[in-house]
Structure formats: structure tokens, C-alpha cells
Design a protein around this motif. Structure first.
Motif, PDB file in Angstrom:
ATOM      1  N   HIS A 283     -12.033  69.802-100.933  1.00  0.00           N
ATOM      2  CA  HIS A 283     -11.622  69.936 -99.536  1.00  0.00           C
ATOM      3  C   HIS A 283     -11.933  68.641 -98.802  1.00  0.00           C
ATOM      4  CE1 HIS A 283     -11.680  71.372 -95.294  1.00  0.00           C
ATOM      5  NE2 HIS A 283     -10.700  72.131 -95.725  1.00  0.00           N
ATOM      6  N   LEU A 284     -11.000  68.230 -97.963  1.00  0.00           N
ATOM      7  CA  LEU A 284     -11.199  67.042 -97.139  1.00  0.00           C
ATOM      8  C   LEU A 284     -11.834  67.500 -95.829  1.00  0.00           C
ATOM      9  CD1 LEU A 284     -10.733  63.988 -96.736  1.00  0.00           C
ATOM     10  CD2 LEU A 284      -8.479  64.562 -95.794  1.00  0.00           C
ATOM     11  N   ASP A 285     -13.158  67.443 -95.758  1.00  0.00           N
ATOM     12  CA  ASP A 285     -13.876  67.979 -94.601  1.00  0.00           C
ATOM     13  C   ASP A 285     -13.676  67.137 -93.340  1.00  0.00           C
ATOM     14  OD1 ASP A 285     -14.930  69.934 -96.335  1.00  0.00           O
ATOM     15  OD2 ASP A 285     -16.565  68.586 -96.909  1.00  0.00           O
ATOM     16  N   PHE A 286     -13.590  65.828 -93.542  1.00  0.00           N
ATOM     17  CA  PHE A 286     -13.540  64.943 -92.378  1.00  0.00           C
ATOM     18  C   PHE A 286     -12.849  63.641 -92.762  1.00  0.00           C
ATOM     19  CE2 PHE A 286     -15.573  61.457 -89.937  1.00  0.00           C
ATOM     20  CZ  PHE A 286     -15.250  61.857 -88.648  1.00  0.00           C
ATOM     21  N   LEU A 287     -11.985  63.162 -91.883  1.00  0.00           N
ATOM     22  CA  LEU A 287     -11.305  61.879 -92.111  1.00  0.00           C
ATOM     23  C   LEU A 287     -11.078  61.208 -90.764  1.00  0.00           C
ATOM     24  CD1 LEU A 287      -9.913  59.937 -94.139  1.00  0.00           C
ATOM     25  CD2 LEU A 287      -7.772  61.112 -93.578  1.00  0.00           C
TER      26      LEU A 287
ATOM     27  N   VAL B 182     -19.741  64.986-100.254  1.00  0.00           N
ATOM     28  CA  VAL B 182     -19.717  63.524-100.252  1.00  0.00           C
ATOM     29  C   VAL B 182     -19.405  63.019 -98.857  1.00  0.00           C
ATOM     30  CG1 VAL B 182     -18.703  61.482-101.298  1.00  0.00           C
ATOM     31  CG2 VAL B 182     -18.860  63.605-102.619  1.00  0.00           C
ATOM     32  N   GLN B 183     -20.318  62.275 -98.275  1.00  0.00           N
ATOM     33  CA  GLN B 183     -20.101  61.676 -96.967  1.00  0.00           C
ATOM     34  C   GLN B 183     -20.235  60.167 -97.093  1.00  0.00           C
ATOM     35  OE1 GLN B 183     -22.617  63.133 -93.839  1.00  0.00           O
ATOM     36  NE2 GLN B 183     -21.517  62.033 -92.239  1.00  0.00           N
ATOM     37  N   SER B 184     -19.175  59.465 -96.721  1.00  0.00           N
ATOM     38  CA  SER B 184     -19.183  58.011 -96.868  1.00  0.00           C
ATOM     39  C   SER B 184     -19.746  57.348 -95.623  1.00  0.00           C
ATOM     40  CB  SER B 184     -17.761  57.501 -97.111  1.00  0.00           C
ATOM     41  OG  SER B 184     -16.992  57.599 -95.917  1.00  0.00           O
TER      42      SER B 184
ATOM     43  N   PHE C 257      -5.018  65.038-100.919  1.00  0.00           N
ATOM     44  CA  PHE C 257      -5.305  65.891 -99.765  1.00  0.00           C
ATOM     45  C   PHE C 257      -4.246  65.685 -98.685  1.00  0.00           C
ATOM     46  CE2 PHE C 257      -9.286  64.822-101.833  1.00  0.00           C
ATOM     47  CZ  PHE C 257      -9.954  66.033-101.909  1.00  0.00           C
ATOM     48  N   ARG C 258      -4.112  66.681 -97.834  1.00  0.00           N
ATOM     49  CA  ARG C 258      -3.233  66.560 -96.672  1.00  0.00           C
ATOM     50  C   ARG C 258      -4.089  66.264 -95.439  1.00  0.00           C
ATOM     51  NH1 ARG C 258       1.705  67.692 -98.136  1.00  0.00           N
ATOM     52  NH2 ARG C 258       2.139  69.251 -99.746  1.00  0.00           N
ATOM     53  N   PRO C 259      -3.969  65.076 -94.854  1.00  0.00           N
ATOM     54  CA  PRO C 259      -4.778  64.744 -93.669  1.00  0.00           C
ATOM     55  C   PRO C 259      -4.514  65.676 -92.491  1.00  0.00           C
ATOM     56  CG  PRO C 259      -3.835  62.763 -94.647  1.00  0.00           C
ATOM     57  CD  PRO C 259      -3.190  63.929 -95.330  1.00  0.00           C
ATOM     58  N   SER C 260      -3.314  66.265 -92.394  1.00  0.00           N
ATOM     59  CA  SER C 260      -2.965  67.103 -91.243  1.00  0.00           C
ATOM     60  C   SER C 260      -3.838  68.354 -91.156  1.00  0.00           C
ATOM     61  CB  SER C 260      -1.494  67.499 -91.299  1.00  0.00           C
ATOM     62  OG  SER C 260      -1.219  68.209 -92.504  1.00  0.00           O
ATOM     63  N   ASP C 261      -4.102  69.004 -92.294  1.00  0.00           N
ATOM     64  CA  ASP C 261      -4.929  70.211 -92.273  1.00  0.00           C
ATOM     65  C   ASP C 261      -6.131  70.133 -93.214  1.00  0.00           C
ATOM     66  OD1 ASP C 261      -3.734  70.411 -94.728  1.00  0.00           O
ATOM     67  OD2 ASP C 261      -2.584  72.219 -94.260  1.00  0.00           O
ATOM     68  N   HIS C 262      -6.336  68.961 -93.839  1.00  0.00           N
ATOM     69  CA  HIS C 262      -7.505  68.672 -94.685  1.00  0.00           C
ATOM     70  C   HIS C 262      -7.530  69.488 -95.979  1.00  0.00           C
ATOM     71  CE1 HIS C 262     -10.076  66.878 -91.167  1.00  0.00           C
ATOM     72  NE2 HIS C 262      -8.819  66.466 -91.160  1.00  0.00           N
ATOM     73  N   THR C 263      -6.435  70.070 -96.374  1.00  0.00           N
ATOM     74  CA  THR C 263      -6.417  70.894 -97.585  1.00  0.00           C
ATOM     75  C   THR C 263      -6.248  70.038 -98.833  1.00  0.00           C
ATOM     76  OG1 THR C 263      -4.032  71.264 -97.363  1.00  0.00           O
ATOM     77  CG2 THR C 263      -5.516  72.921 -96.416  1.00  0.00           C
ATOM     78  N   TYR C 264      -6.737  70.575 -99.936  1.00  0.00           N
ATOM     79  CA  TYR C 264      -6.615  69.934-101.249  1.00  0.00           C
ATOM     80  C   TYR C 264      -5.298  70.356-101.888  1.00  0.00           C
ATOM     81  CZ  TYR C 264      -7.585  69.244-106.262  1.00  0.00           C
ATOM     82  OH  TYR C 264      -7.522  68.882-107.591  1.00  0.00           O
TER      83      TYR C 264
END
Length: 198
Positions: free
Chosen positions: A55-59, A124-126, A180-187
Motif C-alpha cells: 500500500h502506498l501510505d503517503f506520497l 517503509v518511510q523515506s 501503485f496508483r497515486p490518486s488513491d494510493h492503492t497497490y
């Protein structure tokens, strides 16, 4: 004139050395037979490492070309062996974006029972990642296409114990892309498994 035949007796040291070498050879041969029989009985297969979920938690990407991201990645380790537990060590995965390292994911030594699976969740937090112009263009394009891709590369060393005399060792390697989709953060699920499967 009488001739006397010379007699040369073998040194006790040589006899002892020969006996020791013979014993060592027998032990080595016997150990090889035990390991071979153990392999034929257990017939260990290399476990499968795969990405079970993500999951893309934050971008965040600002106008100054600084990227910040946080991801959740769940690695699944499957031990399909019916007669042996598998021990894993040196488990490490590198997460990157367009070749730029974001984080290194590690796990301490662990065991997976026979015919079982284990899940390794990573958060994972960059740190803020400054991007050069080409990477800025790549991020812009990814956001417009609503698909951003990260790379994961790594693996683990595995081994199975066969009695007291030996073990089988293998390596599991995982190299794939995570979309991932940046619009809704889904994998976006895809086939992401280790390259060695038996």
C-alpha cells in the motif's frame, strides 16, 4: 661371498597415519551416504518468497523536486517442504525508485515450519529525497499516468538440517516492480515472486 637380502620394516608412524586416513575416508563416505539418503527422503524444495500485499501510505512531491513517501509492504515466505523446517537468515530487500535507493528492509533469522507460510510486514518511510531533473520528469509523468513504480530487489539464504551430519543450503531471490496508483494510493497487484522455484 654370501649375499644378504635387506629388509626394510614399515615405520609405526606410517601405519598409524594410514589407519587414520582410512578411518577418515570411511567417515566421509558414510557421511556422504547419509546426506544423500536424507536428500532423497526429504527432497527439499527452495521456498517461495513473494509480495503478498502492499500500500502506498503517503506520497508527497513538491515544486522543488523533493520526494517523500511511505509504503507498507508485506512479504510472504512459503515453505512447501513436507518433511523439513526451513531456517532463513541474511534476509534483506532494497527498495528504490528509478534506481535511487529509498530503504533497506531486513529481518532477523527466523524459521518457517514445514508446509507453512510466514508474513514479514514492513512499514517503509523515506527521508526527503532530492530529485534531479530527469527524476522530476519521471515523477511528473507517473502522476499524470496515475501509476508510480518502485523496485524491490533482495532475498534470503535458506537451509534445511539433515540429521547431525549436514544441511542443504539455497538462496531465494526476489526482483520485481511494485506499481501503485497515486490518486488513491492503492497497490496494483502483479506477479512478484522469487526467481528460484523447485
Amino acid at each position: 661371498m654370501p649375499r644378504y637380502a635387506s629388509r626394510h620394516s614399515t615405520s609405526p608412524f606410517i601405519w598409524c597415519a594410514a589407519i587414520v586416513c582410512a578411518i577418515i575416508s570411511i567417515v566421509v563416505i558414510f557421511g556422504g551416504i547419509v546426506v544423500f539418503v536424507g536428500y532423497m527422503v526429504i527432497h527439499p524444495r527452495v521456498p517461495i518468497i513473494s509480495v503478498a500485499d502492499a500500500h502506498l501510505d503517503f506520497l508527497k512531491y513538491d515544486i522543488f523536486g523533493v520526494l517523500q513517501t511511505q509504503l507498507t509492504i508485506v512479504i510472504r515466505v512459503e515453505n512447501d517442504n513436507a518433511k523439513a523446517h526451513a531456517l532463513f537468515d541474511n534476509t534483506e530487500f532494497k527498495l528504490s525508485y528509478e534506481g535511487k535507493l529509498i530503504a533497506i528492509l531486513r529481518a532477523p533469522e527466523f524459521e518457517v515450519p514445514k508446509e507453512k507460510s510466514k508474513y514479514l510486514p514492513y512499514s517503509v518511510q523515506s527521508y526527503p529525497i532530492p530529485l534531479n531533473p530527469s527524476l522530476m520528469q519521471a515523477v511528473d509523468y507517473a502522476i499524470k499516468q496515475d501509476v508510480i513504480t518502485f523496485e524491490i530487489n533482495g532475498g534470503s539464504r535458506t537451509r534445511w538440517r539433515v540429521g547431525p551430519l549436514g544441511s542443504f543450503k539455497f538462496e531465494c531471490n526476489l526482483i520485481c516492480e511494485l506499481n501503485f496508483r497515486p490518486s488513491d494510493h492503492t497497490y496494483i497487484p502483479s506477479t512478484c515472486t522469487s526467481s528460484h522455484k523447485h
